[in-house]
Design a protein around this motif. Structure first.
Motif, PDB file in Angstrom:
ATOM      1  N   UNK A  74      35.173   3.807  81.829  1.00  0.00           N
ATOM      2  CA  UNK A  74      34.680   4.568  80.698  1.00  0.00           C
ATOM      3  C   UNK A  74      33.372   4.010  80.171  1.00  0.00           C
ATOM      4  N   UNK A  75      33.149   4.196  78.874  1.00  0.00           N
ATOM      5  CA  UNK A  75      31.944   3.661  78.245  1.00  0.00           C
ATOM      6  C   UNK A  75      32.272   3.175  76.846  1.00  0.00           C
ATOM      7  N   UNK A  76      31.556   2.155  76.364  1.00  0.00           N
ATOM      8  CA  UNK A  76      31.859   1.615  75.040  1.00  0.00           C
ATOM      9  C   UNK A  76      31.535   2.612  73.934  1.00  0.00           C
ATOM     10  N   UNK A  77      32.303   2.528  72.860  1.00  0.00           N
ATOM     11  CA  UNK A  77      32.086   3.381  71.698  1.00  0.00           C
ATOM     12  C   UNK A  77      31.128   2.670  70.750  1.00  0.00           C
ATOM     13  N   UNK A  78      29.986   3.278  70.510  1.00  0.00           N
ATOM     14  CA  UNK A  78      29.036   2.732  69.550  1.00  0.00           C
ATOM     15  C   UNK A  78      29.363   3.218  68.153  1.00  0.00           C
ATOM     16  N   UNK A  79      28.374   3.195  67.257  1.00  0.00           N
ATOM     17  CA  UNK A  79      28.596   3.711  65.910  1.00  0.00           C
ATOM     18  C   UNK A  79      29.080   5.158  65.941  1.00  0.00           C
ATOM     19  N   UNK A  80      29.989   5.492  65.028  1.00  0.00           N
ATOM     20  CA  UNK A  80      30.481   6.858  64.895  1.00  0.00           C
ATOM     21  C   UNK A  80      29.713   7.528  63.764  1.00  0.00           C
ATOM     22  N   UNK A  81      29.122   8.669  64.068  1.00  0.00           N
ATOM     23  CA  UNK A  81      28.253   9.366  63.128  1.00  0.00           C
ATOM     24  C   UNK A  81      28.934  10.659  62.679  1.00  0.00           C
ATOM     25  N   UNK A  82      29.124  10.799  61.373  1.00  0.00           N
ATOM     26  CA  UNK A  82      29.695  12.017  60.806  1.00  0.00           C
ATOM     27  C   UNK A  82      28.540  12.890  60.332  1.00  0.00           C
ATOM     28  N   UNK A  83      28.506  14.140  60.828  1.00  0.00           N
ATOM     29  CA  UNK A  83      27.381  15.037  60.539  1.00  0.00           C
ATOM     30  C   UNK A  83      27.833  16.266  59.759  1.00  0.00           C
ATOM     31  N   UNK A  84      26.837  17.020  59.273  1.00  0.00           N
ATOM     32  CA  UNK A  84      27.113  18.192  58.429  1.00  0.00           C
ATOM     33  C   UNK A  84      27.136  19.507  59.190  1.00  0.00           C
ATOM     34  N   UNK A  85      27.007  19.472  60.502  1.00  0.00           N
ATOM     35  CA  UNK A  85      26.991  20.704  61.288  1.00  0.00           C
ATOM     36  C   UNK A  85      25.605  21.307  61.429  1.00  0.00           C
TER      37      UNK A  85
END
Length: 417
Positions: A74-85
């Motif tokens: 797989x691949x490492x999970x970096x920062x998780x970004x929550x967006x407004x659409x």
């Protein structure tokens, strides 16, 4: 990795997906013989979508010697970004610097690692063994399978998923898995995201105008993996889902995300040949009885959180390892099962409840999604900071060497000591 000497006990593990093999490996380390039985006639190579192993799941896998192997897929999970659409960032979770990064991977990749380790360890998965009943005696338990065969051991452990047969054997009135009101669709797009996202360094989640969208760039820069959680009030069967072509599912996603960015651009060039649908996005309600007699439940059979938690696989492997510890240290299986449940129930039910709130927000409609976009930045600056949200979940570590003590019985009011 130290291994406890053999105890003479034998466990029948029902279910050969992810939790079952980890359960067998953990039991082997605890000195308990294990045999794995899978209902399907063939193995599951190449089957399944994408999931995340969180830092706490990687810690549990390390106990059974799998951290390095899983860390290579797989691949490492970096920062998780929550967006407004609309492409705007509401908040970014950078993770906790003292913890390893989680990993995104195909289920098939994880399955292959587990099957290879089972073979190396001399453990076998017996396919075509659909459990239909179990018979207990004073000395053991016998599992009966649909093909007319049977197997006998000291314990029977249900790692057989949300549709668990073992759960109904323990308690015929046990609740069934509950549909979340969401249907999952995902696939691949050659669309290349800009900046960090295009290099696979960030994972993005956006509450769009009509549906929830997740996406991340592939680590090799070749394109974008994506998924959509579509509000679907009535759960569809696998047959109903398969009756709709991948092209039509992709068309529906494009319609739902026509006003969302970058979802619209990702989906515009998405490859219909890679589209997968997942109608069984489910959550387990609180199960009153985790064990009875010589039978006990592990993983999704007893505590499946919704996919919104990102914790399904991680919690399952945690529970497998913790049950093995309890069986290692408490020779009486009744005491071991009680200690295991007391150790695990509060944690898994808290995570499941939090994920269900997220699901409700995903399926809340346009007004609910608009409210979330307004209040999310305030929430993240106050009581939902990464440290407060992630530390209790991702920071969980299993101390394999620490001995498990029996659960102290709760004294009931009005009864003599």
């Amino acid at each position: 990795m130290s291994t406890t000497r053999t105890s003479g006990k034998k466990a029948l593990v029902i279910g050969g997906g992810i939790a079952g093999p980890v359960m067998a490996l953990a039991l082997r380390r605890a000195g308990i013989e294990a045999e794995v039985f899978e209902a399907y006639e063939t193995s599951a190579e190449g089957i399944g979508g994408t999931f995340m192993i969180a830092p706490n799941g990687l810690g549990a896998l390390a106990v059974v010697g799998l951290e390095a192997e899983v860390g290579r897929i797989g691949q490492p999970v970096g920062p998780m970004v929550i967006e407004d659409g609309k492409g705007g960032v509401l908040v970014e979770f950078a993770g906790l610097p003292d913890l390893p990064r989680g990993r995104l991977m195909r289920r098939a990749e994880m399955y292959e690692v587990l099957q290879r380790r089972l073979r190396e360890t001399g453990l076998e998965v017996r396919h075509g063994k659909r459990l239909v009943g179990a018979e207990e005696t004073a000395d053991g338990i016998t599992a009966h399978f649909a093909d007319g065969t049977s197997a006998t051991g000291d314990l029977l452990i249900g790692t057989d998923g949300t549709g668990s047969t073992v759960r109904t054997l323990i308690d015929p009135a046990a609740p069934a898995a509950r549909y979340t009101g969401l249907l999952g669709v995902g696939g691949y797009s050659p669309y290349r995201l800009p900046g960090r996202a295009g290099r696979g360094e960030t994972v993005h989640f956006a509450n769009g105008a009509r549906a929830f969208f997740g996406y991340w760039g592939l680590a090799d820069g070749s394109g974008t993996a994506w998924f959509s959680n579509i509000p679907q009030p009535e759960q569809l069967s696998y047959e109903q889902v398969r009756a709709v072509s991948p092209e039509d599912w992709l068309r529906r996603c494009r319609e739902l995300h026509a006003d969302d960015l970058p979802a619209r651009e990702v989906l515009r060039v998405a490859d219909a040949g890679t589209v997968e649908t997942f109608p069984r996005l489910e959550i387990m309600p609180s199960v009153p009885h985790w064990h009875r007699g010589r039978m006990v439940l592990v993983g999704d059979s007893v505590h499946a959180p919704s996919n919104s938690s990102g914790q399904g696989v991680s919690l399952a492997v945690e529970s497998a390892v913790e049950l093995a510890r309890c069986l290692r240290d408490l020779p009486d299986h009744t005491e071991a099962f009680a200690a295991y449940e007391a150790m695990r129930r509060p944690r898994v039910e808290k995570i499941a409840a939090d994920a269900e709130r997220t699901n409700n927000q995903k399926a809340s409609g346009p007004v609910g999604r608009m409210v979330f976009r307004l209040v999310a930045p305030i929430m993240m600056r106050t009581f939902m900071s990464p440290e407060k949200m992630l530390r209790p979940v991702h920071g969980y570590r299993i101390d394999w060497e620490r001995r498990v003590a029996p659960v102290t019985p709760v004294r009931r009011a009005g009864r003599a000591a």
